[in-house]
Design a protein around this motif. Structure first.
Motif, PDB file in Angstrom:
ATOM      1  N   ARG A 112     -42.480  50.213 -27.910  1.00 51.44           N
ATOM      2  CA  ARG A 112     -43.593  49.410 -28.414  1.00 51.44           C
ATOM      3  C   ARG A 112     -43.105  48.676 -29.658  1.00 51.44           C
ATOM      4  O   ARG A 112     -42.292  49.193 -30.425  1.00 51.44           O
ATOM      5  CB  ARG A 112     -44.787  50.294 -28.792  1.00 51.44           C
ATOM      6  CG  ARG A 112     -45.359  51.133 -27.700  1.00 51.44           C
ATOM      7  CD  ARG A 112     -46.091  50.337 -26.658  1.00 51.44           C
ATOM      8  NE  ARG A 112     -47.302  49.713 -27.140  1.00 51.44           N
ATOM      9  CZ  ARG A 112     -48.456  49.708 -26.463  1.00 51.44           C
ATOM     10  NH1 ARG A 112     -48.530  50.311 -25.282  1.00 51.44           N
ATOM     11  NH2 ARG A 112     -49.518  49.090 -26.939  1.00 51.44           N
ATOM     12  N   HIS A 113     -43.602  47.458 -29.842  1.00 49.37           N
ATOM     13  CA  HIS A 113     -43.253  46.668 -31.021  1.00 49.37           C
ATOM     14  C   HIS A 113     -44.450  46.724 -31.975  1.00 49.37           C
ATOM     15  O   HIS A 113     -45.497  46.146 -31.706  1.00 49.37           O
ATOM     16  CB  HIS A 113     -42.969  45.224 -30.604  1.00 49.37           C
ATOM     17  CG  HIS A 113     -42.536  44.330 -31.727  1.00 49.37           C
ATOM     18  ND1 HIS A 113     -41.418  43.550 -31.657  1.00 49.37           N
ATOM     19  CD2 HIS A 113     -43.061  44.096 -32.965  1.00 49.37           C
ATOM     20  CE1 HIS A 113     -41.275  42.859 -32.783  1.00 49.37           C
ATOM     21  NE2 HIS A 113     -42.273  43.187 -33.584  1.00 49.37           N
ATOM     22  N   ILE A 114     -44.251  47.445 -33.070  1.00 53.62           N
ATOM     23  CA  ILE A 114     -45.318  47.664 -34.051  1.00 53.62           C
ATOM     24  C   ILE A 114     -44.881  47.081 -35.388  1.00 53.62           C
ATOM     25  O   ILE A 114     -43.760  47.315 -35.847  1.00 53.62           O
ATOM     26  CB  ILE A 114     -45.633  49.169 -34.229  1.00 53.62           C
ATOM     27  CG1 ILE A 114     -45.954  49.819 -32.887  1.00 53.62           C
ATOM     28  CG2 ILE A 114     -46.767  49.353 -35.228  1.00 53.62           C
ATOM     29  CD1 ILE A 114     -47.199  49.299 -32.212  1.00 53.62           C
ATOM     30  N   GLU A 115     -45.782  46.323 -36.031  1.00 50.01           N
ATOM     31  CA  GLU A 115     -45.447  45.778 -37.344  1.00 50.01           C
ATOM     32  C   GLU A 115     -46.567  46.059 -38.332  1.00 50.01           C
ATOM     33  O   GLU A 115     -47.740  46.137 -37.970  1.00 50.01           O
ATOM     34  CB  GLU A 115     -45.172  44.279 -37.256  1.00 50.01           C
ATOM     35  CG  GLU A 115     -46.312  43.439 -36.723  1.00 50.01           C
ATOM     36  CD  GLU A 115     -45.921  42.000 -36.482  1.00 50.01           C
ATOM     37  OE1 GLU A 115     -44.757  41.769 -36.090  1.00 50.01           O
ATOM     38  OE2 GLU A 115     -46.762  41.118 -36.685  1.00 50.01           O
ATOM     39  N   VAL A 116     -46.167  46.227 -39.578  1.00 42.17           N
ATOM     40  CA  VAL A 116     -47.105  46.566 -40.648  1.00 42.17           C
ATOM     41  C   VAL A 116     -47.161  45.414 -41.644  1.00 42.17           C
ATOM     42  O   VAL A 116     -46.134  44.979 -42.169  1.00 42.17           O
ATOM     43  CB  VAL A 116     -46.687  47.866 -41.363  1.00 42.17           C
ATOM     44  CG1 VAL A 116     -47.647  48.190 -42.500  1.00 42.17           C
ATOM     45  CG2 VAL A 116     -46.620  49.025 -40.378  1.00 42.17           C
ATOM     46  N   GLN A 117     -48.367  44.928 -41.906  1.00 45.98           N
ATOM     47  CA  GLN A 117     -48.569  43.847 -42.868  1.00 45.98           C
ATOM     48  C   GLN A 117     -48.556  44.407 -44.290  1.00 45.98           C
ATOM     49  O   GLN A 117     -49.219  45.394 -44.580  1.00 45.98           O
ATOM     50  CB  GLN A 117     -49.899  43.153 -42.624  1.00 45.98           C
ATOM     51  CG  GLN A 117     -50.237  42.061 -43.621  1.00 45.98           C
ATOM     52  CD  GLN A 117     -49.320  40.859 -43.498  1.00 45.98           C
ATOM     53  OE1 GLN A 117     -49.194  40.282 -42.430  1.00 45.98           O
ATOM     54  NE2 GLN A 117     -48.669  40.473 -44.596  1.00 45.98           N
ATOM     55  N   ILE A 118     -47.779  43.761 -45.149  1.00 44.35           N
ATOM     56  CA  ILE A 118     -47.631  44.181 -46.540  1.00 44.35           C
ATOM     57  C   ILE A 118     -48.108  43.070 -47.475  1.00 44.35           C
ATOM     58  O   ILE A 118     -47.880  41.883 -47.224  1.00 44.35           O
ATOM     59  CB  ILE A 118     -46.150  44.507 -46.849  1.00 44.35           C
ATOM     60  CG1 ILE A 118     -45.722  45.790 -46.157  1.00 44.35           C
ATOM     61  CG2 ILE A 118     -45.910  44.612 -48.344  1.00 44.35           C
ATOM     62  CD1 ILE A 118     -46.372  47.043 -46.697  1.00 44.35           C
ATOM     63  N   LEU A 119     -48.764  43.453 -48.560  1.00 42.00           N
ATOM     64  CA  LEU A 119     -49.020  42.566 -49.699  1.00 42.00           C
ATOM     65  C   LEU A 119     -48.525  43.280 -50.950  1.00 42.00           C
ATOM     66  O   LEU A 119     -48.827  44.462 -51.160  1.00 42.00           O
ATOM     67  CB  LEU A 119     -50.505  42.255 -49.847  1.00 42.00           C
ATOM     68  CG  LEU A 119     -51.080  41.110 -49.018  1.00 42.00           C
ATOM     69  CD1 LEU A 119     -52.594  41.029 -49.217  1.00 42.00           C
ATOM     70  CD2 LEU A 119     -50.434  39.770 -49.388  1.00 42.00           C
ATOM     71  N   ALA A 120     -47.749  42.571 -51.755  1.00 42.29           N
ATOM     72  CA  ALA A 120     -47.244  43.153 -53.005  1.00 42.29           C
ATOM     73  C   ALA A 120     -47.334  42.097 -54.100  1.00 42.29           C
ATOM     74  O   ALA A 120     -47.093  40.914 -53.851  1.00 42.29           O
ATOM     75  CB  ALA A 120     -45.804  43.619 -52.828  1.00 42.29           C
ATOM     76  N   ASP A 121     -47.700  42.518 -55.300  1.00 43.84           N
ATOM     77  CA  ASP A 121     -47.797  41.553 -56.395  1.00 43.84           C
ATOM     78  C   ASP A 121     -46.628  41.706 -57.360  1.00 43.84           C
ATOM     79  O   ASP A 121     -45.738  42.550 -57.171  1.00 43.84           O
ATOM     80  CB  ASP A 121     -49.153  41.663 -57.109  1.00 43.84           C
ATOM     81  CG  ASP A 121     -49.376  43.034 -57.761  1.00 43.84           C
ATOM     82  OD1 ASP A 121     -48.387  43.698 -58.131  1.00 43.84           O
ATOM     83  OD2 ASP A 121     -50.550  43.438 -57.903  1.00 43.84           O
TER      84      ASP A 121
END
Length: 600
Positions: free
Chosen positions: A207-216
């Motif tokens: 399975r192709h799983i991706e995690v969205q990241i936000l960093a300041d």
């Protein structure tokens, strides 16, 4: 906050970014190539600048042309969108050295994570599992063979700067190594200006799983949950969804925290995506995309967080105003890429045409990200994706039902799209059960079912219109003053011509000014003899020429490789004979119907 942002991209993603800018009170600047002078992102922007010819290397990938356009416009910042220069650390550094701000991670962070071998090494140090393989680039076929001997075939050769399946070649046996290595290196150079490649064990059915990241820029890192991007053809995603139907809560938590851990170790700021492969309950780091993703929309729909606005805010120095525990996943979202391709012909790109009908769906839970409007011409120089349909509902079952309704409402005429394929998948037992892997579409799904879907739901055969023979006079005047675009278009169809002004966003109207026929004429090519003429079946760029005059070829032999819409297409001889003329060279742009090779 910035007062003016240049969007260094085109199409729907450029419009998506511009909409976020407008809601934040930021003026927008478009850049465009000669092929895109009538495109939707140019219409939407507050101002627009021509940066070169149709060939991406001479326009959208031209660092100095983009930066100079920003200077002329007085832009405060540059947003790269995705593709083109979005993951180019050299370009990010050049923007950083200018008077403008780069809206994305620092060039140093892009270097650490954008090149895959460096990213793998960093993730290993952060205790994030990686797919077995190299952490240094490979240069020779012998090196690839040694790695394959260690891990077993198949192995994957991947471009360091790659993404979206470009620069990725799977090697199943020793005799494929040299050709696949050369192809991966060539694609890496062509698409990412980086011919360096690495090798890793190829997982057979993940399975192709991706995690969205936000960093300041203040050290805060948040993940916004995962997306499932397992439905792919030739490593190109076609349907994405959030959350994944395949993860347990424990696995979801572990993957999210691994993504946060890896990104924090890279001293990363802005939006990004950490991609994983999941197989047999285990997950492995694949790569980090140091930019906004095509499929960011599904995450926005289930979290309520505008990722593009946060890109702008982070770049302006703002601090994330929510904690990790504040991120909640509400409902389910599925994104359908509306590509101009014929799914019945192995997803071959459409050769172009006018968008005769464009009537997208609406209603509760339906979002459209697009830039085209009815009457536009399909620009085939870059990408086959013309729009994105994103459907949201309370759970996955309701989302699938709502998607069926939305896709049935979606009317596009003028060229093929993959809407019939999407409608098929919503009736497919394996997809509906959430049991598909990255191999399902290429290796398991019966291709006859796709052909039947296109026959049932695809465009009808076009019939000539009664007014086709009516004489039409069209004139298009594009005036550039100091590189800035102003446009006047005239069309006469049995009536006096009416001038239409352009050059900025025409709010309140989606009608495109009439477009002129192509006025530039290519240098005439003299075709000698009466042998078989091998012609280009689509517009594109010649990546390689495999024959020379005097060569003997057999039926089915590849005479050249044509790149169109980010895919390589083998051009083959339909019969054997002797090559009498080679009319193209590597790097040349060709139109559909151009003669490439003559065989006597």
């Amino acid at each position: 906050m910035f007062s003016k942002v240049l969007v260094a991209n085109r199409g729907e993603i450029a419009v998506r970014v511009m909409r976020a800018c407008e809601e934040l009170g930021i003026r927008t600047v478009a850049v465009y190539s000669d092929a895109d002078k009538h495109s939707g992102h140019v219409r939407y922007a507050d101002e627009a600048y021509n940066i070169g010819p149709a060939r991406a290397a001479d326009s959208y990938l031209d660092h100095e042309a983009v930066i100079e356009a920003g200077r002329k416009a007085g832009a405060d910042a540059i947003h790269p969108g995705y593709g083109f220069l979005a993951e180019n650390a050299t370009f990010a550094a050049k923007v950083g050295e200018s008077e403008m701000k780069w809206i994305g991670p620092s060039a140093a962070a892009m270097e650490r994570l954008g090149e895959k071998t460096k990213a793998r090494a960093l993730m290993q140090e952060a205790d994030v599992p990686v797919v077995p393989g190299t952490t240094e680039p490979v240069e020779s076929a012998d090196e690839v063979k040694e790695i394959a001997d260690e891990y077993g075939y198949p192995v994957a050769i991947k471009a360091e700067g790659g993404g979206g399946g470009r620069g990725l070649k799977v090697v199943h046996s020793e005799d494929e190594v040299e050709d696949q290595l050369a192809t991966a290196q060539r694609e890496g150079e062509a698409y990412f200006d980086n011919a360096s490649v690495y090798v890793e064990k190829y997982l057979e059915a993940p399975r192709h799983i991706e995690v969205q990241i936000l960093a300041d820029e203040h050290g805060n890192v948040r993940h916004l949950g995962e997306r499932d991007c397992s439905l792919q053809r030739r490593h190109q995603k076609v349907i994405e969804e959030a959350p994944s139907p395949a993860l347990t809560e424990d696995l979801r938590e572990r993957i999210g925290e691994a993504a946060r851990r890896g990104v924090k170790a890279a001293d990363y700021a802005n939006a990004g995506t950490v991609e994983f492969l999941v197989e047999d309950g285990e997950f492995y780091f694949m790569e980090v995309n140091t930019r906004i993703q095509v499929e960011h929309c599904v995450t926005e729909q289930v979290t309520g967080i505008d990722i593009v606005k946060w890109q702008l805010r982070v770049a302006a120095g703002e601090e994330l105003d929510f904690a990790q525990d504040d991120v909640e996943i509400d409902g389910h979202a599925i994104e359908f890429r509306i590509n101009a391709e014929n799914a019945a012909q192995n997803f071959a790109p459409a050769p172009g045409g006018k968008l005769e009908t464009y009537d997208p769906p609406g209603g509760i839970g339906v979002r459209m990200d697009d830039a085209l409007r009815q009457g536009d011409d399909l620009v085939t120089d870059y990408d086959s994706m013309i729009a994105k349909l994103i459907v949201t509902a309370g759970d996955r079952d309701e989302c699938i039902t709502r998607s069926e309704r939305a896709l049935a409402e979606f009317e596009v005429e003028g060229f093929h799209t993959i809407i019939p394929f999407h409608r098929l998948m919503l009736t497919d037992e394996k997809f509906c059960a959430g049991e598909h892997t990255t191999k399902y579409l290429d290796e398991e799904l019966d291709k006859e079912r796709i052909k039947q879907a296109v026959a049932e739901w695809g465009p009808a055969e076009s019939e000539s219109e009664e007014d086709d023979d009516e004489e039409v006079t069209e004139r298009d005047f594009t005036v550039e003053v100091n590189g800035k675009r102003f446009q006047v278009s005239l069309e006469e169809r049995g009536a006096p011509a009416i001038p239409v002004s352009g050059g900025g966003r025409n709010k309140g109207s989606s009608q495109r000014p009439p477009q002129a026929k192509q006025s530039e004429e290519k240098e005439e090519v003299v075709v000698e003899g009466d042998g078989e003429r091998v012609e280009a079946e689509m517009q594109g760029t010649i990546l390689s020429v495999n024959v020379s005059e005097g060569d003997e070829v057999a039926s089915g032999d590849v005479v050249c490789v044509l790149e169109a819409m980010k895919m390589e297409n083998d051009v083959v001889a339909s019969r054997g004979g002797t090559v009498s003329q080679v009319l193209v060279g590597e790097g040349e742009s060709v139109d559909m119907g151009d003669v490439l090779v003559v065989i006597e």
